[in-house]
Design an enzyme around this catalytic site. Structure first.
Site, PDB file in Angstrom:
ATOM      1  N   HIS A   1      88.886 -22.019 109.725  1.00  0.00           N
ATOM      2  CA  HIS A   1      87.455 -21.788 109.464  1.00  0.00           C
ATOM      3  C   HIS A   1      86.760 -21.558 110.800  1.00  0.00           C
ATOM      4  O   HIS A   1      87.111 -22.171 111.823  1.00  0.00           O
ATOM      5  CB  HIS A   1      86.842 -23.011 108.766  1.00  0.00           C
ATOM      6  CG  HIS A   1      85.349 -23.115 108.928  1.00  0.00           C
ATOM      7  ND1 HIS A   1      84.769 -23.926 109.896  1.00  0.00           N
ATOM      8  CD2 HIS A   1      84.334 -22.515 108.271  1.00  0.00           C
ATOM      9  CE1 HIS A   1      83.461 -23.827 109.809  1.00  0.00           C
ATOM     10  NE2 HIS A   1      83.159 -22.980 108.842  1.00  0.00           N
TER      11      HIS A   1
ATOM     12  N   HIS B   1      93.895 -25.998 120.982  1.00  0.00           N
ATOM     13  CA  HIS B   1      92.964 -26.788 121.774  1.00  0.00           C
ATOM     14  C   HIS B   1      92.874 -26.305 123.220  1.00  0.00           C
ATOM     15  O   HIS B   1      91.826 -26.489 123.866  1.00  0.00           O
ATOM     16  CB  HIS B   1      93.327 -28.269 121.694  1.00  0.00           C
ATOM     17  CG  HIS B   1      92.811 -28.908 120.447  1.00  0.00           C
ATOM     18  ND1 HIS B   1      91.528 -29.376 120.331  1.00  0.00           N
ATOM     19  CD2 HIS B   1      93.397 -29.118 119.231  1.00  0.00           C
ATOM     20  CE1 HIS B   1      91.330 -29.856 119.105  1.00  0.00           C
ATOM     21  NE2 HIS B   1      92.454 -29.716 118.428  1.00  0.00           N
TER      22      HIS B   1
ATOM     23  N   HIS C   1      85.812 -40.402 102.051  1.00  0.00           N
ATOM     24  CA  HIS C   1      86.421 -41.042 100.890  1.00  0.00           C
ATOM     25  C   HIS C   1      87.943 -41.023 100.956  1.00  0.00           C
ATOM     26  O   HIS C   1      88.609 -41.717 100.185  1.00  0.00           O
ATOM     27  CB  HIS C   1      85.936 -40.367  99.596  1.00  0.00           C
ATOM     28  CG  HIS C   1      86.299 -38.919  99.487  1.00  0.00           C
ATOM     29  ND1 HIS C   1      85.738 -37.944 100.275  1.00  0.00           N
ATOM     30  CD2 HIS C   1      87.169 -38.281  98.676  1.00  0.00           C
ATOM     31  CE1 HIS C   1      86.246 -36.767  99.952  1.00  0.00           C
ATOM     32  NE2 HIS C   1      87.122 -36.941  98.987  1.00  0.00           N
TER      33      HIS C   1
ATOM     34  N   GLY D   1      68.763 -21.387  97.668  1.00  0.00           N
ATOM     35  CA  GLY D   1      68.764 -20.189  96.834  1.00  0.00           C
ATOM     36  C   GLY D   1      69.628 -19.080  97.370  1.00  0.00           C
ATOM     37  O   GLY D   1      69.399 -17.902  97.052  1.00  0.00           O
TER      38      GLY D   1
END
Length: 312
Positions: free
Chosen positions: A115, A154, A185, A267
């Site tokens: 990403h 890295h 979580h 939106g």
């Protein structure tokens, strides 16, 4: 008196050029298919925001099962509560945001998902700029981590930071990445990190330069890994584990990712916002990898570590 900001044209031109260059590099690496562009425009009569963008999707390639990269140029007169909760100066301000965001889902489980995002935001009230900043970064999500690849990723990230504060900048934005891409979580990081920064607004030219360095450094960080791993053999076991781990990607993007939440709450265009989700994914209740297996090894990589020191 506040010095006026440069116009958005220079930032916009850089971002559209970056999208073009990354698409060309990924198409060359894949070799089997090309991106399809979906140019879109918000209807000011039915949408709370104005503007548009171009979403590009590559599907069913030789290397990439799906690769999505979008450019957006949107504005509005009201920000959602998630954006103003900690920034009261933004309440009632008009805003404008431009950015490029990508997520690539390779077919081979030995090639990591990745990403990247670079963006610029500014807000005005009564003709005066009340806020502006740059943000972005890139991160890597391996399924079967390979130390050589982690170290390369890295090293490139540190090199990107070198003209902008060197090790101090790298340490800060690596730590920010580890903290941001964390599934609370699950008590694990989404991957092995990289760089993440937001609200960078000290000096416009310097901060814009750093954003460009991050955007320009992405292909240098990612494509060598693709080339090294694209032909590694794999079987059904590795493919099933890849699909299972993609579920963590979905969990993070839908529960924690601020860009996803901002886009949906303001939106934005849903199809473009959710292009980050993988085309295929699976969940398995109570899955525990076999002790000592390649799958179990991943857990040791899903925590913040000083990769450049530990793996060098």
């Amino acid at each position: 008196m506040t010095t006026p900001l440069p116009t958005l044209d220079t930032v916009r031109d850089y971002l559209t050029g970056l999208q073009d260059r990354i698409c060309a590099g990924v198409e060359q690496a894949d070799g089997a298919t090309r991106f399809v562009e979906d140019a879109w425009q918000k209807d000011p009569g039915t949408s709370p925001i104005q503007g548009g963008g171009r979403t590009r999707i590559l599907r069913d390639g030789a290397v990439f099962e799906q690769a999505g990269i979008g450019f957006s140029d949107v504005s509005g007169t009201k920000l959602p509560p998630s954006a103003t909760a900690s920034r009261p100066e933004l309440i009632g301000a008009s805003w404008h945001a431009v950015g490029v965001s990508l997520v690539f889902h390779p077919r081979n489980p030995y090639i990591p998902t990745t990403h990247a995002n670079v963006r610029h935001f500014r807000a005005e009230r009564d003709g005066e700029t009340v806020a502006w900043w740059f943000g972005g970064g890139f991160d890597l999500t391996p399924f079967y981590p390979i130390d050589e690849d982690v170290l390369h990723w890295h090293r490139v990230a540190r090199g990107v930071c070198e003209p902008f504060g060197g090790q101090e900048r790298y340490d800060a934005h690596k730590r920010w990445c580890d903290e941001y891409f964390f599934l609370r979580h699950r008590d694990e990081t989404r991957g092995i990190g990289g760089l993440f920064f937001d609200d960078l607004h000290g000096d416009f030219d310097a901060d814009f330069g750093y954003m460009r360095a991050v955007g320009d450094g992405f292909l240098d960080a990612y494509l060598p890994i693709v080339e090294r791993r694209r032909d590694m053999p794999y079987g059904e076991r590795e493919r099933e584990f890849q699909l299972y781990r993609r579920g963590r990607y979905v969990e993070f993007n839908l529960v924690f990712d601020r860009g996803t939440l901002f886009g949906l709450q303001s939106g934005g265009r849903t199809e473009s916002i959710l292009m980050s989700l993988p085309p295929l994914v699976r969940w398995e209740y109570g899955y525990v990898p076999e002790p000592g297996s390649a799958e179990a090894r991943l857990a040791d990589y899903l925590r913040p570590r000083d990769w450049l020191t530990e793996l060098a």
